[in-house]
Design a protein around this motif. Structure first.
Motif, PDB file in Angstrom:
ATOM      1  N   GLU A  87      -2.850 -12.430   4.524  1.00 49.82           N
ATOM      2  CA  GLU A  87      -1.874 -12.859   5.524  1.00 49.82           C
ATOM      3  C   GLU A  87      -1.896 -11.952   6.751  1.00 49.82           C
ATOM      4  N   LEU A  88      -2.034 -10.644   6.540  1.00 51.40           N
ATOM      5  CA  LEU A  88      -2.076  -9.725   7.684  1.00 51.40           C
ATOM      6  C   LEU A  88      -3.340  -9.947   8.510  1.00 51.40           C
ATOM      7  N   GLU A  90      -4.813 -12.797   8.854  1.00 54.40           N
ATOM      8  CA  GLU A  90      -4.539 -14.020   9.607  1.00 54.40           C
ATOM      9  C   GLU A  90      -3.679 -13.725  10.834  1.00 54.40           C
ATOM     10  N   ARG A  91      -2.689 -12.852  10.679  1.00 52.04           N
ATOM     11  CA  ARG A  91      -1.806 -12.519  11.801  1.00 52.04           C
ATOM     12  C   ARG A  91      -2.563 -11.778  12.901  1.00 52.04           C
ATOM     13  N   GLU A  94      -4.773 -13.909  14.937  1.00 53.64           N
ATOM     14  CA  GLU A  94      -4.003 -14.724  15.884  1.00 53.64           C
ATOM     15  C   GLU A  94      -3.615 -13.931  17.122  1.00 53.64           C
ATOM     16  N   HIS A 308       3.098  -5.627   8.256  1.00 52.44           N
ATOM     17  CA  HIS A 308       3.817  -6.896   8.449  1.00 52.44           C
ATOM     18  C   HIS A 308       5.190  -6.645   9.079  1.00 52.44           C
ATOM     19  N   LEU A 311       4.912  -5.640  12.854  1.00 50.29           N
ATOM     20  CA  LEU A 311       4.695  -6.786  13.736  1.00 50.29           C
ATOM     21  C   LEU A 311       5.983  -7.586  13.929  1.00 50.29           C
ATOM     22  N   ASP A 312       6.768  -7.716  12.868  1.00 54.78           N
ATOM     23  CA  ASP A 312       8.048  -8.427  12.977  1.00 54.78           C
ATOM     24  C   ASP A 312       9.012  -7.682  13.899  1.00 54.78           C
TER      25      ASP A 312
END
Length: 425
Positions: A87-88, A90-91, A94, A308, A311-312
């Motif tokens: 998931e990281l 993928e982030r 992006e 994660h 980034l949030d």
């Protein structure tokens, strides 16, 4: 236990090669403040060298790591993979600049990220040579040292550096090196020392870190991109220190509209937990065969969980705009001191990646002595500052982007007093 006795124990137990800037022994930290073992409080304008951009122990980062601790701490992704790593990746695919398909790998340190970017570039191009810039810093491993454009303390005494690494001057007009001259030096390098068709990559920091916080101009980066495209050379953006909102953008290259083929990152990504990454064009990232990349601790689950959360936080607390606001206030304050402190010759930097450079008021030569006097005066008053630059005459500012307004104002007052007091020291 006093700081003096701890220092004695440290000197007896730890190699002198691990230098320290202060004799502060941290006991606890919160956001922009550190308390030492004796209970003295300091304002932290170093942030672990641009690591805790989101502040010491940001609640959301700590919560994310605690949750991961309760599940598992290590499996080695190459043995038993896990979803938050995917998931990281993928982030990052992006958000890293570039409209093309991307892929990512995780490692543990900025130096590892640089090493792996070079490996990937060589595998993708079938070429060996790499070009870096004078004053640049890319790590303390052997390839990192070879790429770094400063001998003392990073290269001295460590013997021969890896071959096929070349340097050209970084454009710093303050020191008489224009962008045109730097590009001319690159062309001379191609004519005299290395065939451009043998060059795998050119690596550059969009804002030099250890070298003095000198920003590259948009025009220079665009011309560099054109040269790379002309000769089939990959462009590597070293965003280890510039990344994650520090410059007012998530990545510094966003200021220029120039896209690198590979981007290295670390420091601010983990908010205090070790994690680093390389993100780049998918077909380039796939050049090494299975097993050619990785590492036992690469993409550790705790670091991934922290990233994660970082980034949030950057998004939810609008830290890119916060960086620009803080940096503008800092630069305005420093500019207002020019008449009182003629040693100030430059105030610069995008976002909250700022620096002030000092010359001797009489000789007009770079003054590491004056910069160090300011640093020590500030430290006496409870403000932690870092120097940098090839001449050691630059103070760089890397406070957390989450620094509270009242503490920021307090720090600016200490900074001003320290500069003025250094003039009479």
């Amino acid at each position: 236990m006093t700081a003096t006795s701890l220092a004695d124990r440290r000197n007896a137990a730890i190699s002198r090669g691990v230098g320290v800037t202060t004799q502060i022994y941290a006991d606890r930290a919160e956001n922009s403040e550190i308390w030492d073992k004796e209970g003295k409080r300091y304002i932290d304008f170093a942030a672990g060298i641009a690591v805790v951009n989101t502040g010491h122990r940001h609640p959301r980062v700590i919560e994310a790591v605690k949750k991961q601790l309760d599940r598992f701490t290590h499996t080695c992704h190459q043995v038993v993979p896990y979803e938050n790593y995917v998931e990281l990746a993928e982030r990052l695919n992006e958000v890293v600049p570039g409209s093309f398909a991307k892929k990512t790998i995780f490692v543990t340190t900025g130096a590892e990220a640089v090493e792996n970017a070079v490996k990937i570039a060589r595998a993708a191009t079938g070429r060996q040579a790499v070009i870096a810039f004078g004053g640049g810093f890319h790590g303390r491993t052997f390839m990192g040292m070879a790429l770094t454009g400063k001998v003392v303390p990073y290269k001295v005494g460590f013997g021969a550096m890896p071959g096929d690494v070349f340097h050209v001057p970084f454009p710093v007009e303050l020191h008489g090196q224009t962008a045109e001259q730097s590009l001319g030096a690159l062309k001379k390098l191609f004519a005299a020392d290395v065939d451009p068709n043998r060059v795998a990559a050119i690596i550059i920091e969009p804002v030099q870190g250890e070298g003095g916080f000198y920003p590259a101009t948009t025009a220079f980066l665009k011309q560099l991109r054109e040269i790379c495209d002309q000769h089939g050379i990959l462009l590597i953006a070293d965003e280890v220190q510039t990344g994650f909102a520090r410059t007012g953008k998530l990545f510094a290259m966003e200021h220029h509209g120039v896209v690198a083929d590979l981007t290295t990152m670390a420091k601010g990504l983990g908010g205090g937990f070790p994690i680093a990454a390389v993100t780049g064009r998918a077909e380039i990232m796939d050049a090494p065969g299975p097993g050619g990349l990785g590492g036992t601790y690469a993409g550790n689950p705790l670091g991934v969980a922290a990233a994660h959360a970082v980034l949030d936080v950057i998004k939810d607390e609008d830290l890119c705009n916060r960086a620009t606001s803080l940096g503008n206030r800092l630069k305005q304050r420093l500019e207002s001191l020019r008449e009182k402190a003629p040693e100030i010759v430059d105030v610069r930097g995008p976002g909250f990646m700022n620096a002030v450079e000092f010359n001797d008021a009489t000789t007009k030569l770079p003054s590491a002595d004056f910069a160090n006097k300011v640093r020590l005066k500030a430290l006496e008053k409870g403000l932690i500052l870092l120097t940098c630059g090839v001449h050691g005459n630059v103070i760089r500012f890397l406070a957390p982007l989450t620094v509270q307004d009242n503490i920021f104002a307090e720090a600016l007052d200490i900074l001003e007093a320290s500069i003025l007091e250094a003039r009479s020291a």
